[in-house]
Enzyme design. Structure first.
Site, PDB file in Angstrom:
ATOM      1  N   ASP A  49       1.100  -1.144   0.189  1.00 17.63           N
ATOM      2  CA  ASP A  49      -0.051  -0.128   0.411  1.00 17.63           C
ATOM      3  C   ASP A  49       0.966   0.874  -0.034  1.00 17.63           C
ATOM      4  OD1 ASP A  49       0.698   0.507   2.602  1.00 17.63           O
ATOM      5  OD2 ASP A  49      -0.807  -0.417   3.502  1.00 17.63           O
ATOM      6  N   CYS A  52       4.691   1.332   1.966  1.00 15.58           N
ATOM      7  CA  CYS A  52       5.477   0.372   1.825  1.00 15.58           C
ATOM      8  C   CYS A  52       6.451   0.933   2.224  1.00 15.58           C
ATOM      9  CB  CYS A  52       5.773  -0.704  -0.014  1.00 15.58           C
ATOM     10  SG  CYS A  52       6.034   0.183  -0.527  1.00 15.58           S
ATOM     11  N   HIS A 262       7.510   0.386  -4.826  1.00 20.11           N
ATOM     12  CA  HIS A 262       7.689  -0.089  -3.841  1.00 20.11           C
ATOM     13  C   HIS A 262       8.578  -1.070  -3.348  1.00 20.11           C
ATOM     14  CE1 HIS A 262       5.216  -3.304  -1.565  1.00 20.11           C
ATOM     15  NE2 HIS A 262       6.517  -4.675  -2.381  1.00 20.11           N
TER      16      HIS A 262
END
Length: 275
Positions: A49, A52, A262
Site C-alpha cells: 500500500d 510500504c 514498492h
C-alpha cells in the site's frame, strides 16, 4: 489480520517466479536479483500500500535494533507535537489516519500517543537478545494493524519536524544537506506547510514516498537507507544510499525496489555487509 511482511522466501526462487520472460526488463531484473543474492539469501515481501517505504524501513530498523536511538531518548521527544503546534498554526491541518476535522488539542494528544508507542516498541524490541525472539516480536507488531499504522503516523510527524528544522537552518544561513534544497525547490513543497499539505498528508492515503522524501525519512530516523534499485542494474545508481554522504555512526538498513515505488526486504545476510 493481514500480514504486512510476508515470510521469507529464497531470493532467486522469488525472482524466477516474478520475472520469467525474455524481455530486456526481465533480464535486468534477474541480473539485479542475482547481485542481491550475493549478499542476502532471502526476501520478504512487504504489503504494497502507500505505506510500504515506511513499513519496510521501520521493520528493518526494529529487526536489528540493539538500543534506543539518542533522539528517542531525549526528554523533549514526546513534547514535540505540543511544541510545534504552539509555533505553527497550520499543523492543525495535519491529517491523521483517515480521520478528518479534529480539534487542535486532540491532534497534539493523539500524535503524542503515537510517539510514546514508537519509543516503547523500539525499547522493548531492542532489549530482546535472541535473534529469533526479536524477529517474532517484529512479526507480531506488524500483524497488529492499529499499532502498525500509529507508528507510521509517528514517522510522518518526525519527517515534518525534520523538514521544519532543515528549512529554518537554511533560512538562518546554516549548512543543510543538498536534498533539503531539492525538497523545497519543488513547486508543491516550497516550505514545510506545503510539504505537509501536498505530500506528507497524502502518504499512506493517495501516495507513497518520493525519492527526495526517502532522504527526509533517513534524516528523521538518523539511519542510512541502502536501496538496491533493480531496474538500475549495471548503472551507478544500482545501490543508492539515502543520504548519499551518510554519517558514520548511523546504522544501515537495506531495502530492495524494482521501480522506486514498492519496497521489499532482503534478509539472511550471506556475509557481513559493509558500506
Amino acid at each position: 489480520y493481514k500480514l504486512s511482511i510476508a515470510p521469507e522466501m529464497d531470493i532467486m526462487e522469488y525472482c524466477r517466479k516474478e520475472w520469467r520472460g525474455n524481455t530486456p526488463v526481465a533480464k535486468t531484473m534477474r541480473k539485479g536479483y542475482e547481485a542481491v543474492a550475493q549478499k542476502f539469501a532471502s526476501i520478504r515481501r512487504v504489503r504494497g500500500d502507500n505505506y510500504c517505504a515506511l513499513r519496510a524501513t521501520l521493520f528493518q530498523a526494529l529487526s536489528q535494533a540493539t538500543q534506543l536511538p539518542n533522539w528517542l531518548r531525549s526528554e523533549d521527544f514526546t513534547m514535540l507535537p505540543e511544541s510545534l503546534l504552539s509555533k505553527y498554526d497550520w499543523i492543525k491541518q495535519w491529517q491523521l489516519k483517515e480521520k478528518l476535522g479534529r480539534k487542535m488539542g486532540e491532534i497534539s494528544e493523539e500524535i503524542k500517543e503515537y510517539l510514546i508507542l514508537l519509543r516503547r516498541k523500539w525499547k522493548n524490541i531492542s532489549e530482546i537478545k535472541g535473534p529469533i525472539e526479536k524477529q517474532e516480536a517484529c512479526d507480531k507488531l506488524f500483524k497488529n494493524e492499529d499499532e502498525e499504522y500509529s507508528l507510521y503516523e509517528a514517522l510522518k510527524f518526525l519527517m515534518l519536524n525534520t523538514a521544519i528544522e532543515l528549512y529554518n537552518d537554511d533560512k538562518n544561513g546554516r549548512r543543510v544537506p543538498v536534498f533539503s534544497w531539492l525538497l523545497f525547490a519543488r513547486d508543491t513543497s516550497s516550505n514545510p506547510c506545503q510539504l505537509m499539505h501536498n505530500h506528507l498528508n497524502h502518504i499512506g492515503h493517495s501516495g507513497g514516498l518520493e525519492q527526495v522524501e526517502m532522504f527526509l525519512l533517513a534524516y528523521a530516523l538518523q539511519y542510512t537507507i541502502q536501496v538496491y534499485r533493480l531496474y538500475k542494474h549495471s548503472t551507478d545508481e544500482f545501490i543508492t544510499l539515502y543520504p548519499n554522504d551518510p554519517e558514520e555512526d548511523w546504522p544501515v538498513v537495506t531495502l530492495i525496489t524494482e521501480d522506486d515505488r514498492h519496497y521489499n526486504i532482503p534478509v539472511g545476510m550471506c556475509q557481513e555487509t559493509m558500506l
